[in-house]
Scaffold this active site. Structure first.
Site, mmCIF file in Angstrom:
data_model
loop_
_atom_site.group_PDB
_atom_site.id
_atom_site.type_symbol
_atom_site.label_atom_id
_atom_site.label_comp_id
_atom_site.label_asym_id
_atom_site.label_seq_id
_atom_site.Cartn_x
_atom_site.Cartn_y
_atom_site.Cartn_z
ATOM 1 N N ASN A 27 77.316 47.945 63.185
ATOM 2 C CA ASN A 27 78.669 47.530 63.577
ATOM 3 C C ASN A 27 79.280 46.639 62.481
ATOM 4 O OD1 ASN A 27 80.782 45.936 64.702
ATOM 5 N ND2 ASN A 27 80.105 46.526 66.756
ATOM 6 N N ASP A 87 72.225 42.054 70.045
ATOM 7 C CA ASP A 87 72.695 42.935 71.107
ATOM 8 C C ASP A 87 73.669 42.130 71.944
ATOM 9 O OD1 ASP A 87 72.255 45.760 71.983
ATOM 10 O OD2 ASP A 87 72.103 44.757 73.918
ATOM 11 N N PHE A 170 87.136 42.968 66.791
ATOM 12 C CA PHE A 170 86.674 44.349 67.005
ATOM 13 C C PHE A 170 86.348 44.501 68.487
ATOM 14 C CE2 PHE A 170 82.117 43.618 67.641
ATOM 15 C CZ PHE A 170 81.955 42.351 67.116
ATOM 16 N N LYS A 193 87.860 32.461 66.000
ATOM 17 C CA LYS A 193 86.859 33.140 66.847
ATOM 18 C C LYS A 193 85.454 32.689 66.464
ATOM 19 C CE LYS A 193 84.733 37.508 68.127
ATOM 20 N NZ LYS A 193 84.532 38.932 67.879
ATOM 21 N N ARG A 199 78.778 34.800 69.618
ATOM 22 C CA ARG A 199 77.906 35.037 68.453
ATOM 23 C C ARG A 199 77.652 33.727 67.715
ATOM 24 N NH1 ARG A 199 80.164 39.240 67.518
ATOM 25 N NH2 ARG A 199 78.600 40.483 68.582
HETATM 26 P P1 ITT Z 1 74.534 47.870 66.775
HETATM 27 O O1 ITT Z 1 73.727 48.228 68.011
HETATM 28 O O2 ITT Z 1 74.259 48.773 65.615
HETATM 29 O O3 ITT Z 1 74.418 46.405 66.426
HETATM 30 P P2 ITT Z 1 76.802 48.263 68.530
HETATM 31 O O4 ITT Z 1 78.273 48.109 68.337
HETATM 32 O O5 ITT Z 1 76.330 49.527 69.194
HETATM 33 O O6 ITT Z 1 76.099 48.087 67.097
HETATM 34 P P3 ITT Z 1 75.755 46.797 70.771
HETATM 35 O O7 ITT Z 1 74.848 47.887 71.187
HETATM 36 O O8 ITT Z 1 75.236 45.383 70.800
HETATM 37 O O9 ITT Z 1 76.269 47.003 69.277
HETATM 38 O O10 ITT Z 1 77.071 46.908 71.648
HETATM 39 C C1 ITT Z 1 77.970 45.845 71.646
HETATM 40 C C2 ITT Z 1 79.217 46.247 72.399
HETATM 41 O O11 ITT Z 1 79.907 45.072 72.792
HETATM 42 C C3 ITT Z 1 80.171 47.046 71.529
HETATM 43 O O12 ITT Z 1 80.973 47.873 72.333
HETATM 44 C C4 ITT Z 1 81.016 45.934 70.908
HETATM 45 O O13 ITT Z 1 82.274 46.390 70.520
HETATM 46 C C5 ITT Z 1 81.083 44.915 72.028
HETATM 47 N N1 ITT Z 1 81.091 43.559 71.446
HETATM 48 C C6 ITT Z 1 80.033 42.830 71.028
HETATM 49 N N2 ITT Z 1 80.436 41.688 70.471
HETATM 50 C C7 ITT Z 1 81.771 41.690 70.523
HETATM 51 C C8 ITT Z 1 82.749 40.807 70.090
HETATM 52 O O14 ITT Z 1 82.453 39.696 69.431
HETATM 53 N N3 ITT Z 1 84.026 41.128 70.314
HETATM 54 C C9 ITT Z 1 84.352 42.266 70.950
HETATM 55 N N4 ITT Z 1 83.498 43.169 71.381
HETATM 56 C C10 ITT Z 1 82.194 42.898 71.173
#
Ligand code: ITT
Length: 213
Positions: A27, A87, A170, A193, A199
């Site tokens: 991500n 995660d 995002f 943020k 985070r």
């Molecule tokens: P990785 O597993 O490769 O790290 P991913 O995007 O699939 O990437 P996750 O499985 O942890 O990561 O899913 C996280 C979800 O939550 C994903 O839809 C993100 O957009 C959302 N998310 C996590 N942190 C966020 C943030 O700071 N702001 C907005 N959305 C967030």
């Protein structure tokens, strides 16, 4: 006899960030945020593609913590470097905590941020303002190739807007309202943020856990 330049044992054994770690994420939003936060602490965050191109892992865990651990351990073993797993996701009160660990796959296996956000707003269409509470959660795991593991998590409360606002951040940021300012995370600067996000809180907790080892 000249002294050797080896650091004293205490500084090797003491806790603290490794000077360089690889981040087990695909991500780019997470990579940007963690890279910025840890750069200020003197830690070099290396993207996974530079080390194990095409890396991925099955997120079969039932909790954020389990999935963060899976990501970190897998990449530490494959890269030979300390690896950070993140995660994270959104827990919405009116949905009994959904989408939770399924936040990335909420609207389907390859759903985009826009599709996930649109589904969330549809599901909450009839939910009044006072029942739109939610929280972002972030679990982090830092794993070393020798099996050591340090974990932490962070949470940030807010509520879900009626429509997306702002182009920053995002994922669900454009619909997540910070109660202190009334702005969505999409309307906040990256600096704002990163000052108090789930985070940031998880990274602060991880730093404290590392220092106590
Ligand atoms: P990785 O597993 O490769 O790290 P991913 O995007 O699939 O990437 P996750 O499985 O942890 O990561 O899913 C996280 C979800 O939550 C994903 O839809 C993100 O957009 C959302 N998310 C996590 N942190 C966020 C943030 O700071 N702001 C907005 N959305 C967030």
């Amino acid at each position: 006899m000249t002294e050797t330049s080896s650091p004293p044992l205490a500084s090797v054994e003491a806790g603290g960030w490794p000077p360089r770690l690889v981040f087990a994420t695909t991500n780019p939003g997470k990579l940007r945020e963690v890279g910025e936060i840890l750069a200020a602490e003197g830690v070099a965050v290396v993207g996974v593609d530079a080390v194990v191109p095409g890396w991925s892992v099955d997120e079969v865990g039932a909790t954020f913590a389990e999935n963060a651990r899976l990501k970190a351990r897998d990449l530490a073993a494959r890269s030979g470097l300390p690896a950070l797993g993140d995660d994270s996701g959104l827990e919405v009160d009116a949905l009994g905590g959904r989408p939770g660990v399924r936040s990335a796959r909420y609207a389907g296996g390859h759903a985009t941020d826009v599709e996930n956000t649109a589904l969330l707003l549809r599901e909450l269409a009839d939910v009044p303002d006072e029942r739109r509470g939610a929280a972002f959660r972030c679990a982090l795991a830092l794993a070393w190739p020798d099996g050591r593991l340090v974990e932490a998590d962070g949470r940030c409360g807010g509520r879900i807007a009626r429509a997306p606002r702002g182009r920053g951040g995002f994922g669900y940021d454009p619909v997540f309202v910070d109660p202190a300012t009334g702005r969505t995370f999409g309307e906040l600067s990256a600096e704002a943020k990163n000052g108090f996000s789930h985070r940031r809180r998880a990274l602060d907790a991880l730093r404290r856990a590392l220092a106590m080892r």
